[in-house]
Design an enzyme around this catalytic site. Structure first.
Site: not given
Ligand SMILES: Cc1cc2nc3c(=O)[nH]c(=O)nc-3n(C[C@H](O)[C@H](O)[C@H](O)COP(=O)(O)OP(=O)(O)OC[C@H]3O[C@@H](n4cnc5c(N)ncnc54)[C@H](O)[C@@H]3O)c2cc1C
Length: 463
Positions: A41, A185-186, A202, A309, A442
């Site tokens: 994120c 789309v972004e 798509e 995620d 407004h």
């Molecule tokens: C281009 C893009 C744009 C996005 N825009 C939006 C948005 O505008 N709004 C929104 O709500 N969501 C957005 N998202 C989705 C959002 O980024 C994710 O849903 C969110 O980051 C998920 O959070 P998380 O904590 O589950 O995992 P992540 O953010 O993926 O974090 C997981 C972390 O775990 C670490 N990790 C993984 N495995 C290990 C391990 N074995 N040991 C130690 N560390 C580890 C990784 O390095 C990472 O830092 C976007 C995603 C992308 C790709």
């Protein structure tokens, strides 16, 4: 061996927020992270893309300055500087998380974490040294990465994922974007605004296919008007990267078409980071690339949880954070309410923006509701006219019988900042009548919500 109450694996918006809430609740907490704090994120997702999109917005304003009675000669952009700004914003956010970890007395353990039996986590640092930590509760928040399709393997140069798309050294002249979800789309909007010739491919019949049909239609119209080539009902069958650029073979209803471009961005979803983190050794159950959890994010192994995620549900930052907070509050023994996945807002930050929550009109009908629908176009909004942003609308869906607010769908400038009203209204189980009687300021874009509700109740004023 260091012992904690809670160890969180991963420091994305799931992990770091979980750790802060855990620390607030008095748990001795550590976060394990193999890259920069803040996860996808802050480093590769929500934040750096919004920084790129802000540059696109400013550039578009400059290019259309005359629409506002202003003269800007030769508006130019420096692609490298735009990318650098975005990286700087991401870096600043990651440093902010570092500060929050310190402030909340959370230990940050750098390295790759792997779960071991007996509630242990092995962390292997960059230098290859492995240290074992122990905790009463281990929360997996390892997130996801760009999903690769077998016929679209990413080489990071000509066929790229989102990470490369936000750090390209050179701006491509021509780009193919595969997939029209939020990420696709972004980027399509950003590159188009910067002057790249963009084609979006798509597989499904509409762009942004999860949205209400009216929103998808309006969005496609706006994208085409902006000069983006749209191919729906189309699938990339193969890519040939042997020449100077890329040749993509696209199957459409009319037959095969060969598209040429400098790069192809694959934006077809995500693949969870659940490999090599010890799930198999502990016997933690997974299904369709996700860790199986109950409503409190407990896996089938006591003391091990998963959020963000890596679990089913919308893959969004705010969902990951909400899940993590709930998870630790439940561990603390608090009386918490399970997350309502039907009331999660989804936002897309292209131009026009899209924001929605709840059921689409089609879903509401399919679920047997007798509905009343109201729609208010921004072309009838004073604020939108003044801003020169008349494209789009707010659409609301209510249940006729009880007045329940079933869904809200918005497309237009700034709507991502407006959807929270519908989320809150639905959470408080408000009826249309109450929204109608809540006076909106407004002139604002938010008046369109009140007017759309009024339209649903045949009381609209400005139409
Ligand atoms: C281009 C893009 C744009 C996005 N825009 C939006 C948005 O505008 N709004 C929104 O709500 N969501 C957005 N998202 C989705 C959002 O980024 C994710 O849903 C969110 O980051 C998920 O959070 P998380 O904590 O589950 O995992 P992540 O953010 O993926 O974090 C997981 C972390 O775990 C670490 N990790 C993984 N495995 C290990 C391990 N074995 N040991 C130690 N560390 C580890 C990784 O390095 C990472 O830092 C976007 C995603 C992308 C790709």
């Amino acid at each position: 061996m260091s012992k904690y109450d809670i160890i969180v694996l991963g420091s994305g918006p799931g992990g770091y927020v979980t750790a802060i809430r855990a620390s607030q609740l008095g748990f001795k907490t550590a976060v394990v992270e193999k890259e920069n704090l803040g996860g996808v994120c802050l480093n590769w997702g929500c934040i750096p893309t919004k920084a790129l999109l802000k540059s696109a917005e400013v550039f578009n304003y400059l290019k259309h300055a005359e629409d506002y009675g202003l003269t800007v000669k030769d508006a130019k952009h420096d692609f490298d500087a735009v990318v650098k700004r975005s990286r700087g914003v991401a870096e600043g956010m990651s440093k902010g998380v570092q500060f929050l970890m310190k402030k909340n007395k959370i230990d940050v353990i750098n390295g790759f974490g792997k779960l071991k039996t007996g509630k242990k986590v092995d962390v292997t640092a960059d230098d290859g040294k492995t240290t074992t930590y122990e905790a009463d509760h281990i929360i997996i928040a390892t997130g996801a990465r760009s999903r690769e399709l077998p016929n679209l393997p990413q080489d990071g140069k000509k066929v790229i994922g989102y990470r490369e798309a936000m750090t390209l050294k050179e701006q491509p002249k021509k780009m193919i974007v595969v997939g029209s979800g939020a990420i696709g789309v972004e980027f399509a909007h950003f590159y188009n605004a910067m002057g790249t010739e963009v084609t979006i491919v798509e597989y499904l019949p509409t762009l942004v296919p999860v949205e209400d049909e009216d929103v998808s239609k309006q969005f496609e119209k706006s994208f085409k008007k902006a000069g983006i080539k749209v191919m729906t009902n189309a699938a990339v069958e193969s890519v040939d990267t042997s020449g100077k650029g890329v040749k993509a073979t696209v199957k459409t209803k009319k037959g095969e078409e060969i598209l040429e471009a400098d790069v192809v961005l694959s934006a077809v979803g995500i693949k969870t980071n659940i490999e090599n983190i010890g799930l198999e050794d502990l016997g933690i159950k997974t299904d369709k690339d996700k860790i199986i959890v109950n409503e409190w994010y407990q896996t089938n192994v006591p003391g091990v949880y998963a959020i963000g995620d890596v679990v089913p549900g919308q893959a969004l930052a705010h969902v990951a954070s909400a899940e993590g907070i709930l998870c630790v509050e439940k561990i603390k023994g608090m009386h918490v309410e399970a997350l309502d996945y039907g009331n999660i807002p989804g936002c897309t930050y292209a131009s026009p923006e899209i924001a929605s929550v709840g059921l689409t009109e089609k879903q509401a009908k399919e679920q047997g509701y007798d509905i009343r629908v109201g729609k208010f176009p921004f072309s009838a909004s004073g604020k939108a006219s003044a801003a020169g942003k008349k494209d789009g609308f707010v659409k609301v869906i209510f249940d006729k019988k009880y007045g329940e607010w079933l869904g809200c769908h918005m497309i237009g400038a700034g709507v991502t900042d407006m959807i929270a009203e519908a989320v809150l209204g639905r959470k408080l189980e408000t009826t249309g009548y109450e929204v109608l009687k809540a006076v909106h300021p407004h002139p604002t874009m938010s008046e369109a919500v009140m007017e759309a509700v009024a339209a649903a109740y045949d009381e609209v004023i400005h139409l």
